[in-house]
Design a protein around this motif. Structure first.
Motif, PDB file in Angstrom:
ATOM      1  N   ASP A   1       0.816  -1.214   0.000  1.00 30.52           N
ATOM      2  CA  ASP A   1       0.000   0.000   0.000  1.00 30.52           C
ATOM      3  C   ASP A   1       0.851   1.265   0.000  1.00 30.52           C
ATOM      4  O   ASP A   1       0.319   2.374  -0.140  1.00 30.52           O
TER       5      ASP A   1
ATOM      6  N   ALA B   1      -5.934   1.649 -10.003  1.00 30.49           N
ATOM      7  CA  ALA B   1      -6.044   0.410  -9.224  1.00 30.49           C
ATOM      8  C   ALA B   1      -5.673  -0.795 -10.078  1.00 30.49           C
ATOM      9  O   ALA B   1      -5.002  -1.723  -9.614  1.00 30.49           O
TER      10      ALA B   1
ATOM     11  N   THR C   1      -2.687   1.555  -4.813  1.00 28.86           N
ATOM     12  CA  THR C   1      -3.725   1.647  -3.793  1.00 28.86           C
ATOM     13  C   THR C   1      -4.309   3.057  -3.842  1.00 28.86           C
ATOM     14  O   THR C   1      -3.566   4.039  -3.864  1.00 28.86           O
TER      15      THR C   1
ATOM     16  N   HIS D   1     -13.127   5.693  -4.270  1.00 33.76           N
ATOM     17  CA  HIS D   1     -13.156   4.384  -3.609  1.00 33.76           C
ATOM     18  C   HIS D   1     -13.896   3.357  -4.474  1.00 33.76           C
ATOM     19  O   HIS D   1     -13.438   2.216  -4.634  1.00 33.76           O
TER      20      HIS D   1
ATOM     21  N   GLY E   1      -9.152  -3.649  -6.903  1.00 37.13           N
ATOM     22  CA  GLY E   1      -7.924  -3.157  -6.290  1.00 37.13           C
ATOM     23  C   GLY E   1      -8.092  -2.836  -4.822  1.00 37.13           C
ATOM     24  O   GLY E   1      -9.135  -3.100  -4.218  1.00 37.13           O
ATOM     25  N   ARG E   2      -7.063  -2.238  -4.271  1.00 28.50           N
ATOM     26  CA  ARG E   2      -7.073  -1.881  -2.851  1.00 28.50           C
ATOM     27  C   ARG E   2      -7.350  -0.390  -2.687  1.00 28.50           C
ATOM     28  O   ARG E   2      -6.976   0.429  -3.529  1.00 28.50           O
ATOM     29  N   THR E   3      -8.008  -0.064  -1.579  1.00 26.32           N
ATOM     30  CA  THR E   3      -8.316   1.335  -1.296  1.00 26.32           C
ATOM     31  C   THR E   3      -8.337   1.560   0.208  1.00 26.32           C
ATOM     32  O   THR E   3      -8.703   0.666   0.979  1.00 26.32           O
ATOM     33  N   ILE E   4      -7.918   2.743   0.618  1.00 31.27           N
ATOM     34  CA  ILE E   4      -7.865   3.111   2.032  1.00 31.27           C
ATOM     35  C   ILE E   4      -8.609   4.425   2.219  1.00 31.27           C
ATOM     36  O   ILE E   4      -8.383   5.386   1.475  1.00 31.27           O
TER      37      ILE E   4
ATOM     38  N   LYS F   1     -12.895  -4.684   3.493  1.00 32.32           N
ATOM     39  CA  LYS F   1     -12.570  -5.984   2.899  1.00 32.32           C
ATOM     40  C   LYS F   1     -11.436  -5.876   1.881  1.00 32.32           C
ATOM     41  O   LYS F   1     -10.718  -6.846   1.644  1.00 32.32           O
ATOM     42  N   ALA F   2     -11.290  -4.705   1.273  1.00 32.28           N
ATOM     43  CA  ALA F   2     -10.301  -4.530   0.207  1.00 32.28           C
ATOM     44  C   ALA F   2      -9.218  -3.529   0.592  1.00 32.28           C
ATOM     45  O   ALA F   2      -8.563  -2.958  -0.275  1.00 32.28           O
ATOM     46  N   GLY F   3      -9.034  -3.311   1.880  1.00 32.48           N
ATOM     47  CA  GLY F   3      -8.055  -2.330   2.332  1.00 32.48           C
ATOM     48  C   GLY F   3      -8.299  -1.981   3.780  1.00 32.48           C
ATOM     49  O   GLY F   3      -8.282  -2.847   4.651  1.00 32.48           O
TER      50      GLY F   3
END
Length: 254
Positions: free
Chosen positions: A147, A175, A180, A194, A202-205, A229-231
């Motif tokens: 990340d 993504a 991230t 998001h 992909g990942r997201t925060i 669930k994804a980040g």
């Protein structure tokens, strides 16, 4: 008012009685042998005090070495910190007696929230490099080493439909390229960023300006669960703290 029990005080008093066992060696022993919850409590207490932001926390730790020593310091000792002053030192001293880290810890367990400490290896490396990283980072989900390869996409809450479309498209493309996506979970551009990352697998925060016990805006509660669930969703704010206009607390800083 938070008052440590006799059982909580006994080991600290014993350590303080040992000749030659100064703050640095005490810190090393604590890091080696103390339980995670007991280590976390003094950091949570510092984070609960209004106005005690990252820079002042750093100055206090540099002076007293451990958060336990900060909490036990007298008004006179606290006022010796440059630019702090007697009035602010008195407020800090009173606040250390007022707030209860046990309640914060119980709330964290209730809401499934973890805390990352600045002095620990699982704290995000990229965040350590900013001017005033928070000493405690509240977390739901997981932050991975990858990340660190991230792009932040933020923008207006009252954006145009075209703006939403482009934010989502940009986030989705990034993504898919392995980045991230970091945003603020707000209405408008943030939410679409998001969603774009999630659509790409992909990942997201999401970085929140308030405590993680209450998602804002409320209509993004479902989106926050997908992000977890994804980040991850993260915040420096204490769990029950209301959202603030800026991400990082300002308060009383030197």
């Amino acid at each position: 008012m938070y008052e440590p029990s006799d059982e909580e005080l006994k080991p600290w008093l014993l350590l303080n009685l040992v000749p030659g066992l100064g703050p640095r060696l005490t810190k090393a022993l604590i890091e080696k042998f103390i339980t995670p919850d007991e280590e976390l409590k003094p950091w949570l207490l510092l984070n609960l005090v209004p106005g005690l932001g990252p820079r002042l926390t750093k100055a206090l730790i540099e002076k007293f070495i451990t958060p336990e020593a900060v909490i036990c310091a007298s008004v006179q000792e606290l006022s010796a910190i440059p630019h702090l002053g007697f009035t602010t030192a008195t407020k800090l001293y009173d606040s250390f007696k007022k707030y209860n880290p046990d309640q914060e810890l119980a709330s964290m367990r209730l809401h499934g929230v973890k805390a990352l400490l600045l002095n620990k290896p699982d704290y995000p490396e990229s965040l350590k490099t900013i001017w005033d990283p928070p000493s405690v980072l509240y977390l739901k989900g997981e932050i991975l080493p990858g990340d660190g390869k991230a792009v932040a996409i933020v923008g207006s809450r009252s954006c145009t439909e075209y703006g939403k479309k482009m934010a989502k498209r940009l986030a989705k493309g990034l993504a898919m390229a392995g980045y991230t996506i970091v945003s603020g979970l707000a209405r408008g551009i943030d939410g679409e960023a998001h969603r774009g990352a999630l659509e790409a697998g992909g990942r997201t925060i999401a970085v929140l300006a308030g405590g993680l016990s209450k998602i804002y805006p409320p209509e993004h509660a479902g989106l926050s669960l997908e992000i977890i669930k994804a980040g991850a969703i993260v915040s420096e704010a204490a769990l029950m703290e209301k959202r603030t206009a800026g991400l990082w607390k300002q308060g009383v800083e030197p």
